[in-house]
Structure formats: structure tokens, C-alpha cells
Write a protein that holds these residues in place. Structure first.
Motif, PDB file in Angstrom:
ATOM      1  N   MET A 166     -11.009  -6.308   9.834  1.00 27.13           N
ATOM      2  CA  MET A 166     -11.658  -5.100   9.607  1.00 27.13           C
ATOM      3  C   MET A 166     -12.965  -5.030   8.747  1.00 27.13           C
ATOM      4  O   MET A 166     -12.568  -5.420   7.440  1.00 27.13           O
ATOM      5  CB  MET A 166     -10.692  -4.000   9.222  1.00 27.13           C
ATOM      6  N   LYS A 167     -14.035  -5.030   9.242  1.00 33.54           N
ATOM      7  CA  LYS A 167     -15.419  -5.145   8.447  1.00 33.54           C
ATOM      8  C   LYS A 167     -15.538  -3.864   7.550  1.00 33.54           C
ATOM      9  O   LYS A 167     -16.358  -4.083   6.617  1.00 33.54           O
ATOM     10  CB  LYS A 167     -16.436  -5.161   9.357  1.00 33.54           C
ATOM     11  N   ASP A 168     -14.940  -2.764   7.760  1.00 35.11           N
ATOM     12  CA  ASP A 168     -14.892  -1.769   6.982  1.00 35.11           C
ATOM     13  C   ASP A 168     -14.538  -2.076   5.383  1.00 35.11           C
ATOM     14  O   ASP A 168     -14.794  -1.001   4.418  1.00 35.11           O
ATOM     15  CB  ASP A 168     -14.142  -0.597   7.344  1.00 35.11           C
ATOM     16  N   VAL A 169     -13.739  -3.062   5.214  1.00 38.84           N
ATOM     17  CA  VAL A 169     -13.107  -3.496   3.848  1.00 38.84           C
ATOM     18  C   VAL A 169     -14.455  -3.787   2.966  1.00 38.84           C
ATOM     19  O   VAL A 169     -14.223  -3.227   1.702  1.00 38.84           O
ATOM     20  CB  VAL A 169     -12.530  -4.737   4.093  1.00 38.84           C
ATOM     21  N   ARG A 170     -15.632  -4.298   3.323  1.00 40.18           N
ATOM     22  CA  ARG A 170     -16.371  -4.511   2.488  1.00 40.18           C
ATOM     23  C   ARG A 170     -17.302  -3.180   2.008  1.00 40.18           C
ATOM     24  O   ARG A 170     -17.333  -3.092   0.737  1.00 40.18           O
ATOM     25  CB  ARG A 170     -17.658  -5.188   3.193  1.00 40.18           C
ATOM     26  N   TYR A 171     -17.172  -2.259   2.826  1.00 39.80           N
ATOM     27  CA  TYR A 171     -17.680  -0.803   2.116  1.00 39.80           C
ATOM     28  C   TYR A 171     -16.813  -0.345   1.368  1.00 39.80           C
ATOM     29  O   TYR A 171     -17.139   0.582   0.365  1.00 39.80           O
ATOM     30  CB  TYR A 171     -17.985  -0.050   3.673  1.00 39.80           C
ATOM     31  N   LEU A 172     -15.562  -0.196   1.670  1.00 42.48           N
ATOM     32  CA  LEU A 172     -14.369   0.274   0.917  1.00 42.48           C
ATOM     33  C   LEU A 172     -14.264  -0.187  -0.539  1.00 42.48           C
ATOM     34  O   LEU A 172     -14.090   0.327  -1.652  1.00 42.48           O
ATOM     35  CB  LEU A 172     -13.103   0.226   1.574  1.00 42.48           C
ATOM     36  N   TRP A 173     -14.357  -1.735  -0.601  1.00 43.21           N
ATOM     37  CA  TRP A 173     -14.396  -2.275  -1.618  1.00 43.21           C
ATOM     38  C   TRP A 173     -15.517  -2.259  -2.626  1.00 43.21           C
ATOM     39  O   TRP A 173     -15.337  -1.968  -3.943  1.00 43.21           O
ATOM     40  CB  TRP A 173     -14.381  -3.966  -1.533  1.00 43.21           C
ATOM     41  N   SER A 174     -16.933  -1.938  -2.007  1.00 49.72           N
ATOM     42  CA  SER A 174     -18.062  -1.609  -2.723  1.00 49.72           C
ATOM     43  C   SER A 174     -17.703  -0.073  -3.574  1.00 49.72           C
ATOM     44  O   SER A 174     -18.056  -0.059  -4.760  1.00 49.72           O
ATOM     45  CB  SER A 174     -19.257  -1.675  -2.208  1.00 49.72           C
ATOM     46  N   VAL A 175     -16.973   0.883  -2.970  1.00 47.79           N
ATOM     47  CA  VAL A 175     -16.902   1.950  -3.436  1.00 47.79           C
ATOM     48  C   VAL A 175     -15.745   2.159  -4.700  1.00 47.79           C
ATOM     49  O   VAL A 175     -15.827   2.480  -5.585  1.00 47.79           O
ATOM     50  CB  VAL A 175     -16.125   3.121  -2.354  1.00 47.79           C
ATOM     51  N   PHE A 176     -14.690   1.097  -4.381  1.00 44.81           N
ATOM     52  CA  PHE A 176     -13.713   0.851  -5.146  1.00 44.81           C
ATOM     53  C   PHE A 176     -14.179   0.265  -6.597  1.00 44.81           C
ATOM     54  O   PHE A 176     -13.802   0.698  -7.664  1.00 44.81           O
ATOM     55  CB  PHE A 176     -12.316  -0.208  -4.522  1.00 44.81           C
ATOM     56  N   LEU A 177     -15.203  -0.660  -6.403  1.00 45.58           N
ATOM     57  CA  LEU A 177     -15.617  -1.307  -7.568  1.00 45.58           C
ATOM     58  C   LEU A 177     -16.408  -0.498  -8.562  1.00 45.58           C
ATOM     59  O   LEU A 177     -16.431  -0.519  -9.673  1.00 45.58           O
ATOM     60  CB  LEU A 177     -16.580  -2.428  -7.044  1.00 45.58           C
ATOM     61  N   ARG A 178     -17.360   0.698  -7.914  1.00 39.20           N
ATOM     62  CA  ARG A 178     -17.842   1.479  -8.701  1.00 39.20           C
ATOM     63  C   ARG A 178     -16.889   2.249  -9.452  1.00 39.20           C
ATOM     64  O   ARG A 178     -17.277   2.441 -10.792  1.00 39.20           O
ATOM     65  CB  ARG A 178     -18.606   2.393  -7.826  1.00 39.20           C
ATOM     66  N   LEU A 179     -15.787   2.837  -8.902  1.00 40.70           N
ATOM     67  CA  LEU A 179     -14.587   3.566  -9.599  1.00 40.70           C
ATOM     68  C   LEU A 179     -14.076   2.668 -10.660  1.00 40.70           C
ATOM     69  O   LEU A 179     -13.839   3.204 -11.789  1.00 40.70           O
ATOM     70  CB  LEU A 179     -13.857   3.906  -8.599  1.00 40.70           C
TER      71      LEU A 179
END
Length: 257
Positions: A166-179
Motif C-alpha cells: 500500500m503506497k499510501d503508507v508514505r503519506y500517512l507516515w509523513s503526517v504522523f511524523l509531523r504530529l
């Protein structure tokens, strides 16, 4: 003898992968490896300008305080974000040649560890400029560096597995990193929070590793056995979960390349 030859072949491959990953980071870069020095310094300067008036008035050695948090968080962010792509990025090789897939992740982790060690050197230099007294207790930084490497490797194993499917993991991870950055007390202290809130910070492994660095540099002492135990727990837990998930799914990777 056969085992020795097999290990030697893997060692050669690992060395070549580490060299490739380390050089790739600075490919077509004018400053090259010096970005490993400039990046934490420039980020620290920006954060100091932005947050000194809000959070740094009552924090001694605020420059060192920010830099300790910044280099640890940046290492975690870069190692996991790039490690996530270790399998997908080498799909063409892995689909044609039967190679240990974990080697590609390990090589990326070592390459980012080398960058982090350079950043730690910059951190020590700033400690000297900031008037911090050096002593034998600074050698204890080796422990959190090793444990953070293990933790990042485990997280990268976990993330790279799901990124294949699931390539969406990259976008989800970038949001999580900001938090996560705002939850890791990179530029502020948690002294003013209620005790219940303070306890929640210890559930954040990145905050634990940042605290190890700050206790050595700013408090002039070796972190407690309890803090080391917690840091080791998070590192081993991440590695065990990462390896378990990776090994369970790696036979399916070829169908998604």
C-alpha cells in the motif's frame, strides 16, 4: 568453509549497498557530505529564531537543548522514511536475483547511522561552544545511539513491508511524523504539564532517546538504568515486531513488484 564463503559474499554485498546508499544521498549535490553538518545546524537556527521567545526564555543552553532534540528526531524521520522504500526501490534487483531482502534495509539503516554520527559530532561541537563541561559521561551516548539504530531498523522493517502492498503508507507516515515532532518536546520542556500528561511522553520512544542525549549534555550525568531499560525495551520491541511482520510477508513481495 561453505558457510564462510556465503557469509563473505553477503558481507561484500552489504558493503557495496552501504556505499551506494551513502553516496546516493549526496548525488549531484555541490556540498555533498557537508549537508550532514549544515542540515542540523540550519534547522536548529530556524527553530531557535522561531521558538526562543515562546519556549526558550527559561531553558538554559537552549541552543544545545534544541539541537539534541533535532538531531535525534531527524535521524528517526530520515531513517524510517527512506528505509520504507528499501524494498520497493530495489524491486528490479529482487525480482531477478534471490538475495536476502533484509540486507537492503540494513544497508540503508547503516548509511543513515553514518550521517547521524556526523550530526552527533556537530552536536558535541555546539556543546563546546555553549560552554558545556565535557566528561567521561559523554561516552554513555554510545548506548542511545546503538539503541536508536536498532529502533529505527525495526520501524523501517515494519514500514517497508506495508509500503510494498500500500503506497499510501508514505503519506500517512509523513503526517504522523509531523504530529510526532510536536509530541517529542524537541523545542520545549514538559515541566509545566500535569503529572498525568508528563507520563504520556514516556510512551513516545523518540522522546526517550532525546531525553538520553539531554541528560548527558545538559544535566552532566549518565542516564539512569531505568531510562536505559526503557530505551532498550522500545528498541527490541520495534526490532522483534518489524522482523516478525517482514519475515511473514516477504514471500509475497514479488507479486506486488
Amino acid at each position: 568453509m561453505a558457510i564462510w564463503k556465503k557469509w563473505k559474499a553477503k558481507r561484500f554485498l552489504l558493503d557495496e549497498l552501504i556505499k551506494r546508499d551513502f553516496k546516493k544521498k549526496y548525488k549531484r549535490s555541490v556540498l555533498g557530505i557537508f549537508w550532514s553538518v549544515l542540515s542540523p545546524v540550519l534547522t536548529m537556527l530556524v527553530m531557535r529564531l522561531m521558538f526562543t521567545q515562546f519556549f526558550g526564555r527559561d531553558i538554559p543552553h537552549y541552543t544545545t537543548y534544541i539541537l539534541a532534540g533535532n538531531i535525534v528526531f531527524s535521524y528517526f524521520r530520515d531513517s524510517t522514511s527512506e528505509g520504507m522504500n528499501a524494498i520497493v526501490g530495489n524491486a528490479r534487483i529482487l525480482s531477478k536475483i534471490d538475495l536476502p531482502k533484509t540486507l537492503f534495509l540494513f544497508s540503508k539503516s547503516v548509511a543513515f547511522l553514518m550521517n547521524f554520527i556526523i550530526s552527533v559530532g556537530v552536536f558535541l561541537l555546539f556543546c563546546a561552544f555553549d560552554g558545556i563541561q565535557f566528561g567521561w559521561h559523554f561516552l554513555s551516548l554510545i548506548v542511545p545511539v546503538v539503541l536508536l539504530f536498532v529502533f529505527n531498523l525495526g520501524a523501517a522493517l515494519f514500514l517497508s513491508t506495508f509500503y510494498v502492498f500500500m503506497k499510501d503508507v508514505r503519506y500517512l507516515w509523513s503526517v504522523f511524523l509531523r504530529l510526532l515532532m510536536y509530541m517529542s518536546a524537541v523545542f520545549y520542556r514538559i515541566d509545566g504539564y500535569p503529572e498525568q500528561i508528563k507520563r504520556l511522553f514516556w510512551f513516545n520512544p523518540v522522546y526517550v532517546y532525546i531525553t538520553c542525549f539531554r541528560q548527558v549534555a545538559l544535566e552532566g550525568r549518565v542516564p539512569s538504568a531505568g531510562l536505559y531499560a526503557l530505551a532498550a525495551f522500545y528498541a527490541l520491541l520495534a526490532l522483534c515486531i518489524g522482523l516478525w511482520v517482514f519475515k511473514k510477508q516477504e514471500d509475497k513481495f514479488v507479486f506486488y513488484f
